[in-house]
Design a protein around this motif. Structure first.
Motif, PDB file in Angstrom:
ATOM      1  N   SER A 276       0.643  -1.156  -0.068  1.00 51.83           N
ATOM      2  CA  SER A 276      -0.183  -0.033   0.006  1.00 51.83           C
ATOM      3  C   SER A 276       0.795   1.303   0.130  1.00 51.83           C
ATOM      4  N   TYR A 277       0.652   2.039  -0.955  1.00 52.63           N
ATOM      5  CA  TYR A 277       1.565   3.326  -1.171  1.00 52.63           C
ATOM      6  C   TYR A 277       0.715   4.251  -1.802  1.00 52.63           C
ATOM      7  N   GLU A 278       0.900   5.701  -1.756  1.00 53.77           N
ATOM      8  CA  GLU A 278       0.563   6.692  -2.445  1.00 53.77           C
ATOM      9  C   GLU A 278       1.109   7.088  -3.549  1.00 53.77           C
ATOM     10  N   ILE A 279       2.557   7.292  -3.437  1.00 56.08           N
ATOM     11  CA  ILE A 279       3.468   7.612  -4.655  1.00 56.08           C
ATOM     12  C   ILE A 279       4.510   6.752  -4.598  1.00 56.08           C
ATOM     13  N   GLY A 280       4.939   6.207  -5.897  1.00 59.36           N
ATOM     14  CA  GLY A 280       5.598   4.801  -5.967  1.00 59.36           C
ATOM     15  C   GLY A 280       7.077   5.447  -6.200  1.00 59.36           C
ATOM     16  N   ASP A 281       7.396   6.787  -6.179  1.00 56.41           N
ATOM     17  CA  ASP A 281       8.895   6.920  -6.755  1.00 56.41           C
ATOM     18  C   ASP A 281       9.375   8.031  -5.699  1.00 56.41           C
ATOM     19  N   THR A 282       8.959   8.019  -4.606  1.00 58.58           N
ATOM     20  CA  THR A 282       9.576   8.746  -3.485  1.00 58.58           C
ATOM     21  C   THR A 282       9.964   8.016  -2.234  1.00 58.58           C
ATOM     22  N   THR A 283      10.867   8.401  -1.588  1.00 63.58           N
ATOM     23  CA  THR A 283      11.458   7.764  -0.305  1.00 63.58           C
ATOM     24  C   THR A 283      11.064   8.490   0.913  1.00 63.58           C
ATOM     25  N   ASP A 284      10.974   7.847   2.101  1.00 63.07           N
ATOM     26  CA  ASP A 284      10.422   8.516   3.275  1.00 63.07           C
ATOM     27  C   ASP A 284      11.055   7.723   4.420  1.00 63.07           C
ATOM     28  N   HIS A 285      10.445   7.964   5.607  1.00 65.76           N
ATOM     29  CA  HIS A 285      11.031   7.360   6.686  1.00 65.76           C
ATOM     30  C   HIS A 285      11.241   5.952   6.907  1.00 65.76           C
ATOM     31  N   LEU A 286      10.577   5.083   6.221  1.00 65.65           N
ATOM     32  CA  LEU A 286      10.777   3.971   6.242  1.00 65.65           C
ATOM     33  C   LEU A 286      12.337   3.075   5.595  1.00 65.65           C
ATOM     34  N   LEU A 287      12.596   4.127   4.534  1.00 64.60           N
ATOM     35  CA  LEU A 287      14.097   4.026   3.984  1.00 64.60           C
ATOM     36  C   LEU A 287      14.976   4.405   5.168  1.00 64.60           C
ATOM     37  N   ASP A 288      14.620   5.533   5.839  1.00 64.25           N
ATOM     38  CA  ASP A 288      15.502   5.868   7.005  1.00 64.25           C
ATOM     39  C   ASP A 288      15.781   4.881   8.013  1.00 64.25           C
ATOM     40  N   ASP A 289      14.506   4.068   8.302  1.00 67.78           N
ATOM     41  CA  ASP A 289      14.622   2.868   9.185  1.00 67.78           C
ATOM     42  C   ASP A 289      15.771   1.892   8.885  1.00 67.78           C
ATOM     43  N   LEU A 290      15.398   1.685   7.523  1.00 71.75           N
ATOM     44  CA  LEU A 290      16.348   0.521   6.920  1.00 71.75           C
ATOM     45  C   LEU A 290      17.956   1.026   7.035  1.00 71.75           C
ATOM     46  N   ILE A 291      18.375   2.181   6.762  1.00 75.69           N
ATOM     47  CA  ILE A 291      19.545   2.753   6.815  1.00 75.69           C
ATOM     48  C   ILE A 291      19.982   2.350   8.208  1.00 75.69           C
ATOM     49  N   ASP A 292      19.087   2.887   9.021  1.00 74.36           N
ATOM     50  CA  ASP A 292      19.560   2.775  10.573  1.00 74.36           C
ATOM     51  C   ASP A 292      20.003   1.248  10.989  1.00 74.36           C
TER      52      ASP A 292
END
Length: 383
Positions: A276-292
């Motif tokens: 489930s997502y609204e915009i397919g080509d933008t990044t957000d806090h979920l990627l920040d969590d992966l990086i951490d």
């Protein structure tokens, strides 16, 4: 609808991603003429990503899907070497294996049980063993219960590999028409920007849009898009330089997270799986969590600079397995799509299977890959 007057190639392929281009290359090697129709540019969709983990399923509870993937992985070295030779472009391919830190005692017990099953299914092509500590603690730390080391996994840079595939297709005489949107298709034709073109044999790929277009034709949903987010990190310092210069760093998989060291000196971190997502080509806090999470797992990533953030939508067929085969009720129209998470890993075999199928040769595919399986319907497979 205007009819185009032009030479008709033996095979028309919709979509210049890894499935479409691998099939194009296989068809060209069999002496067929090929055109590839791409709505944007080579690798514009999910095939233009940055992670590139080519990894097997675990070597137990063996089935036809696992065998298909295994055969593709052992063919990968030859396939990607040929692509590099034909194209003159690097794919980033390396068969360096994978480390998997184990997160619990139960995970270790399951991993140990697979030590005996790996030789049964992988033979002498690769091994699976359980280690008590990390062989590269500066690269990846354990999670308290040891690590699995397996040598079947490989890696590549998806974006570079797809571009190299495009050059290889052109080197063998294939035509790739970019910025060419397909709006419809049928037995013997394909519609492109208000023009109907003849098509002797048609292969539908094209990722999520291809799944949607074919699903509308069959009157049944065949799949959907799953958003993924990933990042490229560039580590610095003498410890990283020493690790990198050895050239043998393994990929890492731990609790849903992949770390993939690429030949350019970057490390890919990925990826999320968002149904489930609204915009397919933008990044957000979920990627920040992966990086951490990645920085906690790998000491050399603690001070690494994030040099790219990427997001895209990957095609996932309705029953998770790839969707390969003739389109029901439509003579000489085929589909190769839905390679969710394993697309690059199975692409060498997918290309050959689809080329043989297009040429009318017998192929051995798992029943779970068929359009009928994915649609949940029974079709008359006649033309």
């Amino acid at each position: 609808m205007q009819n185009a007057t032009r030479d008709v190639p033996d095979v028309s392929i919709v979509g210049a991603g890894v499935f479409g281009l691998s099939a194009a290359l296989a068809c060209l090697k069999r002496g067929l003429s090929v055109q590839v129709l791409e709505a944007r540019h080579v690798g514009a969709g999910a095939s233009g990503g940055i992670v590139g983990a080519l990894s097997p399923h675990v070597p137990d509870q063996w089935n036809a899907k696992k065998q298909f993937q295994f055969e593709a992985l052992i063919a990968a070295q030859t396939f990607w070497s040929e692509v590099r030779q034909l194209s003159g472009h690097s794919t980033g391919f390396a068969q360096a294996g994978r480390l998997m830190p184990l997160i619990s005692a139960d995970a270790r017990k399951a991993a140990e049980a697979r030590v005996a099953s790996a030789p049964l299914h992988w033979a002498d092509h690769a091994h699976w063993q359980v280690l008590n500590k990390s062989p590269d603690p500066n690269w990846v730390q354990g999670l308290g219960h040891g690590l699995v080391e397996e040598t079947l996994s490989a890696r590549l840079m998806p974006r570079a590999a797809t571009i190299a595939l495009g050059h290889a297709v052109r080197a063998l005489g294939g035509v790739i028409e970019e910025n060419t949107s397909v709006t419809g298709f049928g037995a013997g034709f394909v519609d492109v920007s208000g023009t109907r073109r003849a098509a002797k044999k048609l292969l539908l790929c094209a990722g999520v849009s291809g799944l949607q277009m074919l699903g509308q034709h069959l009157g049944a949903p065949l799949g959907s898009g799953v958003k993924g987010q990933a990042a490229l990190l560039t580590p610095k310092g003498s410890v990283w330089e020493a690790l990198k210069d050895r050239g043998t760093l393994r990929s890492v998989y731990a609790d849903g997270l992949y770390l993939i060291p690429h030949e350019a000196g970057t490390v890919a971190v990925g990826s999320t799986s968002e149904a489930s997502y609204e915009i397919g080509d933008t990044t957000d806090h979920l990627l920040d969590d992966l990086i951490d999470q990645a920085r906690r797992l790998s000491p050399v990533l603690k001070g690494a600079v994030v040099t790219e953030r990427w997001a895209g939508v990957r095609p996932k067929a309705r029953k998770r397995d790839p969707l390969l085969g003739p389109v029901p009720g439509m003579a000489d129209v085929f589909v190769a799509n839905g390679g969710f998470k394993i697309g690059f890993g199975i692409a060498p075999k997918v290309g050959n299977v689809m080329a043989d199928m297009i040429m009318g040769r017998s192929v051995d595919l798992p029943d779970s890959f068929s359009p009928a399986h994915h649609s949940g319907q029974t079709f008359d497979l006649g033309s």
